[in-house]
Scaffold this active site. Structure first.
Site, PDB file in Angstrom:
ATOM      1  CE1 TYR A  51      -3.065  -2.996   0.435  1.00  0.00           C
ATOM      2  CE2 TYR A  51      -3.523  -2.324   2.669  1.00  0.00           C
ATOM      3  CZ  TYR A  51      -3.728  -3.181   1.618  1.00  0.00           C
ATOM      4  OH  TYR A  51      -4.631  -4.217   1.763  1.00  0.00           O
ATOM      5  CG  HIS A 109      -0.799  -8.491   0.364  1.00  0.00           C
ATOM      6  ND1 HIS A 109      -0.431  -7.170   0.320  1.00  0.00           N
ATOM      7  CD2 HIS A 109      -2.127  -8.494   0.143  1.00  0.00           C
ATOM      8  CE1 HIS A 109      -1.499  -6.423   0.099  1.00  0.00           C
ATOM      9  NE2 HIS A 109      -2.536  -7.202  -0.018  1.00  0.00           N
TER      10      HIS A 109
HETATM   11  N1  LIG Z   1      -5.627  -8.626   1.673  1.00  0.00           N
HETATM   12  C1  LIG Z   1      -5.992  -8.157   0.501  1.00  0.00           C
HETATM   13  O1  LIG Z   1      -5.642  -8.712  -0.556  1.00  0.00           O
HETATM   14  C2  LIG Z   1      -6.848  -6.931   0.446  1.00  0.00           C
HETATM   15  C3  LIG Z   1      -7.447  -6.523  -0.769  1.00  0.00           C
HETATM   16  C4  LIG Z   1      -8.271  -5.399  -0.746  1.00  0.00           C
HETATM   17  C5  LIG Z   1      -8.472  -4.703   0.455  1.00  0.00           C
HETATM   18  N2  LIG Z   1      -7.850  -5.097   1.623  1.00  0.00           N
HETATM   19  C6  LIG Z   1      -8.056  -4.396   2.928  1.00  0.00           C
HETATM   20  O2  LIG Z   1      -9.441  -4.249   3.200  1.00  0.00           O
HETATM   21  C7  LIG Z   1      -9.735  -2.869   3.437  1.00  0.00           C
HETATM   22  C8  LIG Z   1     -11.146  -2.518   3.048  1.00  0.00           C
HETATM   23  O3  LIG Z   1     -11.455  -2.890   1.725  1.00  0.00           O
HETATM   24  P1  LIG Z   1     -11.830  -1.814   0.580  1.00  0.00           P
HETATM   25  O4  LIG Z   1     -11.115  -0.554   0.883  1.00  0.00           O
HETATM   26  O5  LIG Z   1     -11.579  -2.494  -0.714  1.00  0.00           O
HETATM   27  O6  LIG Z   1     -13.388  -1.669   0.657  1.00  0.00           O
HETATM   28  P2  LIG Z   1     -14.599  -1.524   1.698  1.00  0.00           P
HETATM   29  O7  LIG Z   1     -14.131  -1.224   3.078  1.00  0.00           O
HETATM   30  O8  LIG Z   1     -15.469  -2.700   1.469  1.00  0.00           O
HETATM   31  O9  LIG Z   1     -15.353  -0.270   1.095  1.00  0.00           O
HETATM   32  C9  LIG Z   1     -14.794   1.001   1.091  1.00  0.00           C
HETATM   33  C10 LIG Z   1     -15.730   1.934   0.345  1.00  0.00           C
HETATM   34  O10 LIG Z   1     -16.993   2.003   1.041  1.00  0.00           O
HETATM   35  C11 LIG Z   1     -17.290   3.359   1.334  1.00  0.00           C
HETATM   36  N3  LIG Z   1     -17.911   3.367   2.674  1.00  0.00           N
HETATM   37  C12 LIG Z   1     -17.301   3.172   3.865  1.00  0.00           C
HETATM   38  N4  LIG Z   1     -18.197   3.203   4.875  1.00  0.00           N
HETATM   39  C13 LIG Z   1     -19.419   3.432   4.322  1.00  0.00           C
HETATM   40  C14 LIG Z   1     -20.722   3.582   4.851  1.00  0.00           C
HETATM   41  N5  LIG Z   1     -20.951   3.500   6.160  1.00  0.00           N
HETATM   42  N6  LIG Z   1     -21.738   3.842   3.980  1.00  0.00           N
HETATM   43  C15 LIG Z   1     -21.504   3.943   2.649  1.00  0.00           C
HETATM   44  N7  LIG Z   1     -20.282   3.788   2.075  1.00  0.00           N
HETATM   45  C16 LIG Z   1     -19.237   3.534   2.911  1.00  0.00           C
HETATM   46  C17 LIG Z   1     -15.969   4.090   1.325  1.00  0.00           C
HETATM   47  O11 LIG Z   1     -16.149   5.432   0.930  1.00  0.00           O
HETATM   48  P3  LIG Z   1     -15.692   6.673   1.899  1.00  0.00           P
HETATM   49  O12 LIG Z   1     -14.208   6.524   2.094  1.00  0.00           O
HETATM   50  O13 LIG Z   1     -16.057   7.875   1.109  1.00  0.00           O
HETATM   51  O14 LIG Z   1     -16.475   6.526   3.183  1.00  0.00           O
HETATM   52  C18 LIG Z   1     -15.184   3.312   0.258  1.00  0.00           C
HETATM   53  O15 LIG Z   1     -15.450   3.795  -1.037  1.00  0.00           O
HETATM   54  C19 LIG Z   1      -8.654  -2.147   2.606  1.00  0.00           C
HETATM   55  O16 LIG Z   1      -8.514  -0.820   2.966  1.00  0.00           O
HETATM   56  C20 LIG Z   1      -7.453  -2.997   2.930  1.00  0.00           C
HETATM   57  O17 LIG Z   1      -6.955  -2.642   4.217  1.00  0.00           O
HETATM   58  C21 LIG Z   1      -7.053  -6.211   1.622  1.00  0.00           C
END
Ligand SMILES: NC(=O)c1ccc[n+]([C@@H]2O[C@H](COP(=O)([O-])OP(=O)(O)OC[C@H]3O[C@@H](n4cnc5c(N)ncnc54)[C@H](OP(=O)(O)O)[C@@H]3O)[C@@H](O)[C@H]2O)c1
Length: 283
Positions: A51, A109
């Site tokens: 990241y 990862h």
């Molecule tokens: N291990 C892996 O391979 C891997 C892969 C992908 C992700 N990850 C981890 O998982 C974390 C989360 O996944 P993600 O970032 O893909 O997606 P997520 O948490 O599922 O969704 C994030 C999105 O949802 C919106 N959001 C957040 N809270 C909300 C609410 N209460 N109501 C409406 N919309 C909302 C956010 O917008 P706003 O910011 O505008 O609120 C953002 O656009 C990542 O940050 C990372 O740490 C790991």
């Protein structure tokens, strides 16, 4: 807001039952967003070498009045550093970037099975834990046969498996495997990921009805559903109001039928597009 419960890992470490995702948060704005999340009450912060924001996470930690000992910082080893010596160096580099003496959790990862070096990487994590650089060790995007192989070749099972998990990809088989082996499942993209996909899931009728019934948002229903499945979600938000909303899921319960109804949304199989861990290569 209700207190955040804890989940105990197989090695005894107690983690908060929800964490904060930081992918894409970098620089001053990133520090501000993570600092805000800590102020809202998040104590588990998920980052990764890839990241390129371990420095941002470290800066937010130093800015925060919350003592380091009360925070749980989790990072991840990139696919290009699976070879044992490279993995040990990368873990040290992660710590230097974050300005930390230890990580609470460190994960492989992606398995990158084509390269066939994830067992090597796992041995490096086991040793880094022995040296005191990491408190708990785990993996991300691992499927049962890779986990079986880690156990067979090293005798050590991961404490955590972080996988894509949301109502359109509810991962029943992997959850069952993890539970049966004492591995805590963490959910990445617990709200369905960034952009229009999140919106589409939130508009699902089942979620909207439940949101209305419990006076919560569709996002809170998803996170509560994950919690009741025994999964630890890692939602990301840049917005302080939504950061707080996503923590406010511990004062209501879905019925078993409602949990089942959300799980059945899985039929749509609308994954976020990162790919199948058996074929996906991410270095
Ligand atoms: N291990 C892996 O391979 C891997 C892969 C992908 C992700 N990850 C981890 O998982 C974390 C989360 O996944 P993600 O970032 O893909 O997606 P997520 O948490 O599922 O969704 C994030 C999105 O949802 C919106 N959001 C957040 N809270 C909300 C609410 N209460 N109501 C409406 N919309 C909302 C956010 O917008 P706003 O910011 O505008 O609120 C953002 O656009 C990542 O940050 C990372 O740490 C790991």
């Amino acid at each position: 807001m209700s207190e955040i419960p804890t989940i105990t890992l197989r090695d005894g470490l107690q983690l908060p039952a929800i964490g904060f995702g930081t992918a894409g948060m970098r620089g001053a704005q990133g520090v501000q967003a993570i600092d805000s999340a800590i102020n809202q009450g998040y104590r588990l912060i998920d980052t990764a070498y890839n990241y390129e924001n371990e420095g941002t996470v470290g800066a937010a930690i130093r800015r925060s009045p919350v003592p380091r000992a009360d925070l749980f910082i989790s990072s991840k080893l990139p696919g290009r550093y699976h070879e044992y010596g490279k993995a040990v160096t990368a873990i040290q580099e992660s710590l230097y970037r974050a300005g930390l003496d230890y990580f609470d959790l460190y994960l492989i990862h992606w398995p990158n099975p084509e390269r066939n070096q994830y067992v090597d990487a796992w041995r490096a994590l086991i040793d880094a834990q022995k040296f005191g650089l990491i408190r708990s060790i785990g993996v991300s995007n691992f499927v049962p046969e890779y986990l079986d192989r880690l156990e067979k070749e090293t005798g050590v099972l991961p404490a955590v498996n972080q996988i894509e998990l949301h109502p359109h990809h509810s991962q029943p088989e992997q959850r069952d495997y993890d539970r049966a082996h004492g591995i805590v499942t963490e959910a990445w993209s617990p709200l369905g990921g960034k952009g229009p996909k999140t919106q589409r899931i939130q508009e699902t009728l089942v979620l909207r009805d439940l949101a209305e019934k419990y006076h919560k948002s569709a996002a809170q229903i998803m996170l509560r559903w994950e919690h009741q499945l025994g999964v630890l979600p890692l939602p990301l938000s840049h917005n302080p109001g939504r950061q707080a909303q996503n923590l406010d899921i511990f004062d209501f319960s879905l019925t078993p039928d409602e949990v089942q109804a959300v799980t059945e949304l899985d039929g749509e199989r609308q994954v976020t597009g990162y790919g199948d861990p058996r074929t996906h290569e991410e270095l």
